[in-house]
Scaffold this motif. Structure first.
Motif, PDB file in Angstrom:
ATOM      1  N   UNK A   1      -9.485 -26.547  18.864  1.00 36.42           N
ATOM      2  CA  UNK A   1     -10.376 -27.132  17.933  1.00 36.42           C
ATOM      3  C   UNK A   1     -11.703 -26.439  17.604  1.00 36.42           C
ATOM      4  N   UNK A   2     -11.727 -25.119  18.116  1.00 41.71           N
ATOM      5  CA  UNK A   2     -12.869 -24.164  17.617  1.00 41.71           C
ATOM      6  C   UNK A   2     -12.792 -23.930  16.174  1.00 41.71           C
ATOM      7  N   UNK A   3     -14.069 -24.599  15.614  1.00 40.51           N
ATOM      8  CA  UNK A   3     -14.071 -24.532  14.152  1.00 40.51           C
ATOM      9  C   UNK A   3     -14.290 -23.098  13.475  1.00 40.51           C
ATOM     10  N   UNK A   4     -14.975 -22.135  14.110  1.00 34.19           N
ATOM     11  CA  UNK A   4     -15.177 -20.871  13.831  1.00 34.19           C
ATOM     12  C   UNK A   4     -13.671 -20.200  13.809  1.00 34.19           C
ATOM     13  N   UNK A   5     -12.974 -20.325  14.900  1.00 33.74           N
ATOM     14  CA  UNK A   5     -11.737 -19.554  14.991  1.00 33.74           C
ATOM     15  C   UNK A   5     -10.899 -20.214  13.914  1.00 33.74           C
ATOM     16  N   UNK A   6     -10.794 -21.613  13.931  1.00 39.20           N
ATOM     17  CA  UNK A   6      -9.893 -21.903  12.870  1.00 39.20           C
ATOM     18  C   UNK A   6     -10.316 -21.594  11.257  1.00 39.20           C
ATOM     19  N   UNK A   7     -11.631 -21.293  10.892  1.00 34.49           N
ATOM     20  CA  UNK A   7     -11.873 -20.837   9.702  1.00 34.49           C
ATOM     21  C   UNK A   7     -11.370 -19.287   9.562  1.00 34.49           C
ATOM     22  N   UNK A   8     -11.508 -18.593  10.798  1.00 41.99           N
ATOM     23  CA  UNK A   8     -11.188 -17.243  10.716  1.00 41.99           C
ATOM     24  C   UNK A   8      -9.710 -17.155  10.354  1.00 41.99           C
ATOM     25  N   UNK A   9      -8.998 -17.917  10.905  1.00 42.48           N
ATOM     26  CA  UNK A   9      -7.438 -17.860  10.607  1.00 42.48           C
ATOM     27  C   UNK A   9      -7.020 -18.423   9.383  1.00 42.48           C
ATOM     28  N   UNK A  10      -7.759 -19.435   9.022  1.00 38.61           N
ATOM     29  CA  UNK A  10      -7.619 -19.833   7.492  1.00 38.61           C
ATOM     30  C   UNK A  10      -7.822 -18.532   6.426  1.00 38.61           C
ATOM     31  N   UNK A  11      -9.049 -17.898   6.669  1.00 41.91           N
ATOM     32  CA  UNK A  11      -9.388 -16.802   5.869  1.00 41.91           C
ATOM     33  C   UNK A  11      -8.390 -15.593   5.941  1.00 41.91           C
ATOM     34  N   UNK A  12      -7.818 -15.429   7.239  1.00 45.65           N
ATOM     35  CA  UNK A  12      -6.818 -14.507   7.333  1.00 45.65           C
ATOM     36  C   UNK A  12      -5.569 -14.887   6.447  1.00 45.65           C
ATOM     37  N   UNK A  13      -4.915 -16.079   6.750  1.00 45.57           N
ATOM     38  CA  UNK A  13      -3.837 -16.553   5.774  1.00 45.57           C
ATOM     39  C   UNK A  13      -4.171 -16.229   4.433  1.00 45.57           C
ATOM     40  N   UNK A  14      -5.189 -16.783   3.872  1.00 43.81           N
ATOM     41  CA  UNK A  14      -5.564 -16.809   2.561  1.00 43.81           C
ATOM     42  C   UNK A  14      -5.258 -15.363   1.944  1.00 43.81           C
ATOM     43  N   UNK A  15      -5.296 -14.228   2.874  1.00 42.29           N
ATOM     44  CA  UNK A  15      -5.298 -13.027   2.196  1.00 42.29           C
ATOM     45  C   UNK A  15      -3.777 -12.323   2.581  1.00 42.29           C
ATOM     46  N   UNK A  16      -2.931 -13.129   3.232  1.00 43.82           N
ATOM     47  CA  UNK A  16      -1.516 -12.542   3.538  1.00 43.82           C
ATOM     48  C   UNK A  16      -0.847 -12.700   2.181  1.00 43.82           C
ATOM     49  N   UNK A  17      -0.227 -11.572   2.089  1.00 44.68           N
ATOM     50  CA  UNK A  17       0.870 -11.359   1.045  1.00 44.68           C
ATOM     51  C   UNK A  17       2.224 -11.399   1.533  1.00 44.68           C
ATOM     52  N   UNK A  18       3.097 -12.181   1.082  1.00 47.62           N
ATOM     53  CA  UNK A  18       4.525 -12.016   1.371  1.00 47.62           C
ATOM     54  C   UNK A  18       5.261 -11.410   0.206  1.00 47.62           C
ATOM     55  N   UNK A  19       6.096 -10.411   0.534  1.00 44.43           N
ATOM     56  CA  UNK A  19       6.613  -9.633  -0.724  1.00 44.43           C
ATOM     57  C   UNK A  19       8.356  -9.668  -0.336  1.00 44.43           C
ATOM     58  N   UNK A  20       8.933 -10.117  -1.229  1.00 48.10           N
ATOM     59  CA  UNK A  20      10.507  -9.857  -1.308  1.00 48.10           C
ATOM     60  C   UNK A  20      10.902  -9.042  -2.328  1.00 48.10           C
ATOM     61  N   UNK A  21      11.338  -7.733  -1.988  1.00 51.21           N
ATOM     62  CA  UNK A  21      12.058  -7.152  -2.988  1.00 51.21           C
ATOM     63  C   UNK A  21      13.457  -7.457  -3.780  1.00 51.21           C
ATOM     64  N   UNK A  22      13.938  -8.283  -2.908  1.00 53.72           N
ATOM     65  CA  UNK A  22      15.325  -8.701  -3.770  1.00 53.72           C
ATOM     66  C   UNK A  22      15.278 -10.155  -3.448  1.00 53.72           C
ATOM     67  N   UNK A  23      14.303 -10.877  -4.280  1.00 53.07           N
ATOM     68  CA  UNK A  23      14.000 -12.315  -4.145  1.00 53.07           C
ATOM     69  C   UNK A  23      15.080 -13.215  -4.272  1.00 53.07           C
ATOM     70  N   UNK A  24      15.939 -12.848  -5.624  1.00 55.90           N
ATOM     71  CA  UNK A  24      16.863 -13.867  -5.831  1.00 55.90           C
ATOM     72  C   UNK A  24      16.121 -15.042  -6.497  1.00 55.90           C
ATOM     73  N   UNK A  25      16.746 -16.361  -6.223  1.00 60.33           N
ATOM     74  CA  UNK A  25      15.888 -17.292  -6.571  1.00 60.33           C
ATOM     75  C   UNK A  25      14.482 -17.776  -5.594  1.00 60.33           C
TER      76      UNK A  25
END
Length: 916
Positions: free
Chosen positions: A331-355
């Motif tokens: 429930x550490x607010x700062x650690x949760x905030x940092x994790x959310x910021x980290x996730x907002x910058x994650x990119x997922x890339x599928x080079x043969x993504x189909x549908x």
């Protein structure tokens, strides 16, 4: 029948008046039972049911109809019936035409519904058609139902509009279908104001004869592409003005619509009548892409990739780490905030993504973690920080690319509804964003950084048409720059022999400057290699791709993997498992998952194997524990085992070979030249074949015999016709095989070059005296303990890994598989024990004469005494290696590679990258 066809048949049955006597037979017919099977079941001798009104199909289902209100008692009777058990029924089913109840006797799962609704549960019964189901399909019949209806509409429209079926117009047709799907979803989820408003408007405003249906739809599309403030000058009719401005490129460009027949109009209204709130974008996308693919339509709905399989890729790639950080944050607010910021910058890339399956699941999983963060921080109503534009893909075909983007749009809306509520979701959903984050193109020719750029740069692509934005637009700063990039997906495998001219060209462009051996690479090697390049160029990038296990087997390993491991590190691997789809009786492809990260990544590597996970220092390209070792062919064995030679090749046009009947017709003087001949098929299948084996000393006698002389003349003629100069030169010596490798010998051990993957052991054995080995390998006058080694599980696993497969069958090689096989120094007792094991195996086979090797090694019919003889052989041999039986094949391989390294001095530094 495929799942879509079954759903349609079941729905049609439910719509007909209930006929108690005919229902069981009609139900079985709906699941693909042939008319002859149904006819047989109608006879008392074939129908073993002992329940009134019952029909029992052995090893399948026990069905009974009953008077109204008697379902409970009837179901109990079916369950308790001795015939249900003795005939191994998998399901029981009772109905009175008002209610419907069924049970899966193995799992205990049940279905209970009103009779007209039983098609909603058709997925429950798919095993009746030989289709192995996955949980997500069984729980969501809607996606299959919608796919079937859309397919009917698509086919009908192409029939009525042949110009739209041409290559030039097919993209327009596919784009039109994507627009329809969005509208069906929007009208059932309040995105359009009014329940079913799109379908009802078409129903009300278009003529019953369908003459203006296309005009009505086109007008609606035009409204959705017109801003509210611009509508007055666009002169839109009042009935279209109520539709919102959607834009985002989805309705921009041409609003032309194909003409509708009365049947097509009926299909359209029927589709609109479905409940599109139930759409599951990660399932639906894979199914609907087959609608627009002529080659795939025969297997419509069969190519769904299950969520558990997708998570085998995504969890170790990054989701497990995100969940661990969430747990750590508490429930550490700062650690949760940092994790959310980290996730907002994650990119997922599928080079043969189909549908878009992988991208949709990744998005939904990240949104679930974000929702938990917001809950712990007391910010449940917070707008998401996870943009769908962070989920990027490349797809070769245009329609799947469109569906991928549409699936992500739908997934975003559904997540907003779940985590923020319908009101907030609707308030921010429209208009759609015009960014192009799913690119239609060839992933092996495109620059991946232009599609998914590295830290500090980004791409926003705009166009009048959302689905056809050009790739050469200027790069601009990306709104969520920085962070990690995770490459994932299930690219096309395509073995080296099955690649098209275009695919070979793709591979040449990637590898021709690096190695001359690129022609032997599987097509997926291109994706793995490009991923390794991306990892070297983009900080914080990692990769997890599904591949057939051939990528970690055979000669390809030594030629391909140095190119990758000079640039990236194997950080995790999921060992061989079946990547199945829904096709009836489909065993699935045997796959592995390859996880790559930067070479300087020092975290422990992980090997996932049958539900277990091990942390190791490093993973070899054979997906075993240890450094990067490459096994190459050797001219002589590295162990103290007998030499193995390739067989003899006649190159005679078949004229030196004879059947048993042809031998009996020969001149008696000629029979002295006749010997038994054995290739793989002759040995495994027990086929009797013979050949003429004439020494140089006997050539004059051979020519004097009319039967033999005739054959020798034909051999000469055949060789002279050969396009190979080396073969033609042998026309002067027609009595000889062109390639002779067998010495004079007393005893020959044969090893076929190819063996079925289903056999639990390699088919090795002794040949009759004077036999000639052709399409196979052989050991001549070798001690019998060599046979015990070849017949072991240990050797089978080595061959499967080091030599690889031909299709799915084991491919044997003497130089690569036998000469490299590491065997510890054997004592006299070891040899004696192994010799006895070999004798026991041969005696067990002999006891079942005339059964062939194919018969004896059928995994479902292998005799118990033969299986026991092999078990004793494995026990004796494996104790020589480690003093006990190996626990599994992974442990076997790791020990063999460890011993191979010691015996050859290969410590992993002998790389072969860049050889030309």
């Amino acid at each position: 029948m495929n799942a879509v066809e079954i759903e349609e048949a079941v729905s049609e049955l439910a719509a007909q008046p209930f006929d108690a006597a005919e229902f069981p037979f009609a139900f079985l017919a709906a699941f693909g039972n042939k008319e002859t099977t149904i006819k047989r079941l109608r006879t008392a001798s074939a129908n073993a049911s002992d329940v009134a009104g019952g029909v029992l199909q052995k090893s399948n289902i026990h069905i009974a109809t009953c008077p109204e209100g008697m379902i409970g008692e009837t179901l109990v009777a079916l369950r308790n019936s001795p015939k249900t058990a003795s005939n191994k029924a998998k399901f029981i089913l009772a109905t009175d035409g008002v209610s419907f109840e069924a049970e899966d006797l193995a799992s205990g799962e049940t279905v209970a519904c009103v009779y007209p609704k039983f098609p909603d549960h058709f997925g429950f019964f798919l095993p009746l058609a030989g289709i192995t189901t996955v949980k997500q399909i069984r729980e969501s019949s809607f996606d299959i139902r919608a796919t079937g209806r859309l397919n009917k509409l698509y086919v009908e429209l192409l029939k009525d509009n042949p110009d739209w079926a041409t290559a030039a117009r097919r993209p327009d047709m596919n784009h039109f279908m994507a627009r329809l799907i969005f509208c069906f979803f929007a009208e059932d989820t309040d995105i359009f104001h009014g329940d079913g408003v799109f379908t009802s408007t078409i129903d009300q405003m278009s003529e019953r004869d369908s003459s203006n249906t296309h005009e009505v739809i086109s007008t609606l599309f035009r409204a959705m592409n017109t801003r509210i403030e611009d509508r007055a000058k666009e002169n839109l009719p009042r009935w279209a003005n109520g539709f919102p401005y959607v834009n985002g490129g989805l309705f921009s460009g041409s609003t032309e619509v194909p003409s509708f027949s009365k049947i097509a109009r009926s299909y359209l209204l029927h589709i609109g009548g479905l409940n599109w709130k139930l759409i599951n974008p990660d399932i639906f996308g894979s199914m609907i892409q087959a609608v627009a693919d002529d080659d795939e339509r025969g297997a419509l709905g069969m190519h769904y990739t299950s969520v558990p399989n997708i998570l085998k890729v995504l969890n170790p790639l990054f989701l497990d780490d995100l969940r661990a950080r969430l747990e750590e944050a508490g429930t550490n607010s700062r650690m949760l905030l940092n994790l959310r910021r980290r996730m907002s910058r994650i990119r997922v890339f599928d080079p043969a993504c189909g549908s878009g399956n992988f991208l949709v699941i990744a998005y939904k999983e990240i949104r679930a973690i974000e929702a938990e963060i917001n809950k712990r921080r007391g910010e449940q109503d917070r707008r998401t920080d996870i943009p769908i534009t962070n989920f990027r893909g490349i797809e070769l075909r245009d329609f799947p690319a469109e569906i991928a983007r549409l699936a992500l749009i739908i997934a975003e809306y559904q997540c907003d509804v779940i985590y923020r509520g319908q009101k907030e979701a609707l308030a921010e959903f429209l208009p759609l964003d015009a960014q192009n984050w799913i690119v239609c193109g060839n992933a092996l020719r495109l620059d991946w950084q232009s599609v998914c750029p590295p830290t500090g740069t980004g791409v926003k692509l705009y166009a009048d048409d959302l689905f056809h934005a050009p790739l050469d637009q200027a790069q601009i700063e990306f709104e969520n720059e920085g962070g990690e990039t995770y490459i994932c997906g299930n690219p096309p495998y395509v073995g080296d022999k099955k690649q098209s001219t275009s695919q070979k060209s793709d591979m040449e462009g990637l590898f021709s400057n690096l190695t001359s051996r690129w022609r032997s690479f599987d097509y997926i090697c291109g994706f793995v290699f490009k991923a390794s390049l991306y990892i070297t160029q983009v900080r914080g990038a990692a990769c997890a791709l599904v591949s057939t296990n051939s990528i970690s087997q055979g000669m390809q390993v030594a030629e391909f993997w140095p190119l990758v491991l000079n640039r990236a590190r194997l950080v995790f691997a999921t060992l061989s498992f079946k990547w199945s789809n829904l096709a009836a009786n489909n065993a699935g492809v045997t796959c592995v998952i390859i996880g790559l990260t930067a070479r300087n990544d020092t975290r422990p590597a992980k090997i996932f194997d049958s539900g277990t996970v091990r942390e190791v220092d490093s993973i070899s390209p054979y997906l075993t524990t240890g450094a990067a070792i490459y096994v190459g062919g050797r001219p002589q064995p590295i162990s103290s085992i007998s030499p193995m030679l390739l067989g003899n090749f006649a190159k005679d046009g078949g004229n030196l070979f004879l059947s048993k009947s042809q031998v009996s017709e020969l001149d008696e003087r000629a029979r002295v030249f006749v010997r038994p001949a054995f290739g793989a098929q002759e040995y495994i299948r027990g086929i009797q074949k013979y050949c003429l084996w004439i020494s140089d000393e006997d050539v004059e006698l051979a020519h004097s015999i009319k039967d033999v002389e005739y054959r020798l003349e034909r051999v000469s003629a055949s060789r002279l016709e050969s396009t190979k100069e080396a073969t033609a030169e042998w026309a002067a010596l027609p009595h000889r095989f062109v390639e002779i490798r067998s010495p004079e010998y007393k005893l020959a051990i044969i090893v076929p070059r190819v063996s079925s993957e289903d056999r639990p052991y390699l088919p090795v054995g002794l040949l009759p005296p004077r036999s000639v080995v052709t399409e196979a390998f052989a050991l001549y006058d070798a001690p019998l303990w060599n046979l015990a080694i070849i017949a072991s599980r240990l050797h089978l696993i080595w061959i499967g890994t080091v030599c690889g497969k031909m299709k799915t069958d084991f491919r044997y090689s003497n130089t690569l598989g036998w000469n490299t096989f590491p065997v510890p120094v054997l004592t006299e007792k070891n040899r004696a024990d192994l010799t006895r094991c070999a004798e026991d195996i041969l005696l067990a086979r002999e006891a079942h004469f005339p059964a062939t090797i194919a018969d004896l090694y059928d995994p479902d019919a292998m005799p118990d005494d033969l299986r026991a003889a092999h078990e004793r052989n494995d026990d004796v041999l494996e104790r020589i290696y480690i003093g006990r039986r190996f626990r599994n094949d992974t442990e076997r391989l790791e020990k063999l590679f460890e011993l191979y390294t010691k015996m050859t001095g290969d410590d992993g530094t002998k790389r072969r990258a860049g050889r030309k």
